[in-house]
Design a protein around this motif. Structure first.
Motif, PDB file in Angstrom:
ATOM      1  N   ARG A 186       0.822  -1.203   0.000  1.00 17.53           N
ATOM      2  CA  ARG A 186       0.000   0.000   0.000  1.00 17.53           C
ATOM      3  C   ARG A 186       0.859   1.258   0.000  1.00 17.53           C
ATOM      4  NH1 ARG A 186      -4.326   0.276   4.641  1.00 17.53           N
ATOM      5  NH2 ARG A 186      -2.465   0.637   5.907  1.00 17.53           N
TER       6      ARG A 186
ATOM      7  N   GLN B 183      -7.059  -3.023  -6.442  1.00 19.61           N
ATOM      8  CA  GLN B 183      -7.821  -2.012  -5.705  1.00 19.61           C
ATOM      9  C   GLN B 183      -7.113  -0.660  -5.701  1.00 19.61           C
ATOM     10  OE1 GLN B 183      -6.044  -4.431  -4.439  1.00 19.61           O
ATOM     11  NE2 GLN B 183      -5.454  -4.117  -2.288  1.00 19.61           N
ATOM     12  N   TYR B 184      -5.794  -0.671  -5.920  1.00 17.26           N
ATOM     13  CA  TYR B 184      -5.037   0.579  -6.012  1.00 17.26           C
ATOM     14  C   TYR B 184      -4.731   0.933  -7.465  1.00 17.26           C
ATOM     15  CZ  TYR B 184      -4.358  -0.546  -1.079  1.00 17.26           C
ATOM     16  OH  TYR B 184      -4.568  -0.870   0.231  1.00 17.26           O
TER      17      TYR B 184
ATOM     18  N   LYS C 290      -6.509   0.635  -9.990  1.00 17.26           N
ATOM     19  CA  LYS C 290      -7.660   1.235 -10.677  1.00 17.26           C
ATOM     20  C   LYS C 290      -7.642   2.759 -10.620  1.00 17.26           C
ATOM     21  CE  LYS C 290     -10.870   1.001  -6.730  1.00 17.26           C
ATOM     22  NZ  LYS C 290     -12.133   0.395  -6.228  1.00 17.26           N
TER      23      LYS C 290
ATOM     24  N   GLU D 141      -8.297   4.986   3.872  1.00 13.42           N
ATOM     25  CA  GLU D 141      -8.176   3.594   4.336  1.00 13.42           C
ATOM     26  C   GLU D 141      -7.248   3.517   5.541  1.00 13.42           C
ATOM     27  OE1 GLU D 141      -6.024  -0.359   2.555  1.00 13.42           O
ATOM     28  OE2 GLU D 141      -7.408   0.689   1.204  1.00 13.42           O
TER      29      GLU D 141
END
Length: 265
Positions: free
Chosen positions: A59, A223-224, A226, A241
């Motif tokens: 992340r 999820q990142y 995109k 988040e």
């Protein structure tokens, strides 16, 4: 090759670097640094929850990649704006009037006659032939540009008499030929620049069907990935988040503290 053509070529070369070279380079570098960091986490015996540590690591790198992608997008928009503005200015330039005043006056007279003939009765083929004859007789960009500017009026007269599909196709082909004759080499290159950059503000630098996007998605997660074409939104999503996780951890700590405080001895 003139300086302005070299400048236009430079715009396109830079655009290709941003849309092709940089995304691929970013994806490859990301893959390598994440692989190195994954290995470090794996070998570090002081890390107890390796799954959670790796998740946070990916992340963190996703956030960095989104920052780079946003910088790339900002750079591309700035480049597109400069390139298309320069090209539009070039297209507005008019050729110099020939020094031969007599020839210029004769051309003006013939163009006036052509407009009259077109308004009375003329087919698309006949108009094309008349234009070819004038371009051959008056072989100068100035005259070609004058015909180019007058073409909307000339073609409108033809269409008023016969607007069938074949006539429209013929007029469109004639217009393309006339445009090529009227525009300078610099102006033709300017059209290429405008066509290349198109809607530059909404251009996706990372296409989801290309290796660069797919590599980033595999490395840090879809999820990142995109958000890769809207880095600022992605960074905001990650920060939200992280904030939610922090608040959850704080709430859990507070709950544990509350349970411990119930002991009376």
């Amino acid at each position: 090759m003139t300086n302005i053509i070299e400048k236009f070529d430079g715009f396109i070369d830079k655009g290709q670097e941003i849309t092709k070279s940089k995304p691929s380079k970013l994806a490859l570098e990301l893959k390598q640094v994440v692989a190195d960091e994954t290995q470090r986490i794996k070998m570090d015996k002081t890390i107890q929850n390796k799954f959670e540590e790796e998740k946070k690591m990916r992340r963190d790198f996703a956030k960095q990649v989104l920052k780079f992608s946003q910088d790339m997008k900002d750079e591309y928009v700035k480049l597109g704006k400069e390139a298309t503005t320069t090209a539009r200015r070039e297209l507005l330039k008019k050729p110099e009037i020939p020094v031969d005043d007599l020839q210029t006056a004769e051309f003006a007279q013939e163009l006036k006659k052509l407009k009259t003939k077109a308004s009375i009765k003329m087919t698309g083929d006949e108009l094309s032939q008349q234009l070819d004859a004038l371009l051959a007789k008056y072989n100068d960009k100035y005259f070609a540009n004058e015909l180019y500017d007058a073409y909307d009026e000339l073609s409108a007269s033809i269409l008023a008499a016969n607007g069938d599909v074949e006539t429209r196709k013929k007029l469109a082909r004639t217009f393309e030929q006339l445009e090529s004759a009227a525009l300078t080499e610099e102006q033709l290159k300017a059209k290429d620049v405008i066509g290349y950059f198109g809607d530059f503000e909404n251009t996706a630098l990372f296409k989801d069907f290309l290796p660069a996007y797919q590599g980033i998605a595999r490395t840090v997660g879809g999820q990142y990935a995109k958000y890769i074409n809207d880095g600022n939104s992605g960074i905001e999503a990650i920060e939200n988040e992280e904030k939610a996780e922090f608040e959850k951890e704080q709430a859990e700590l507070l709950a544990r503290s509350s349970r411990v405080s119930r002991f009376t001895f």
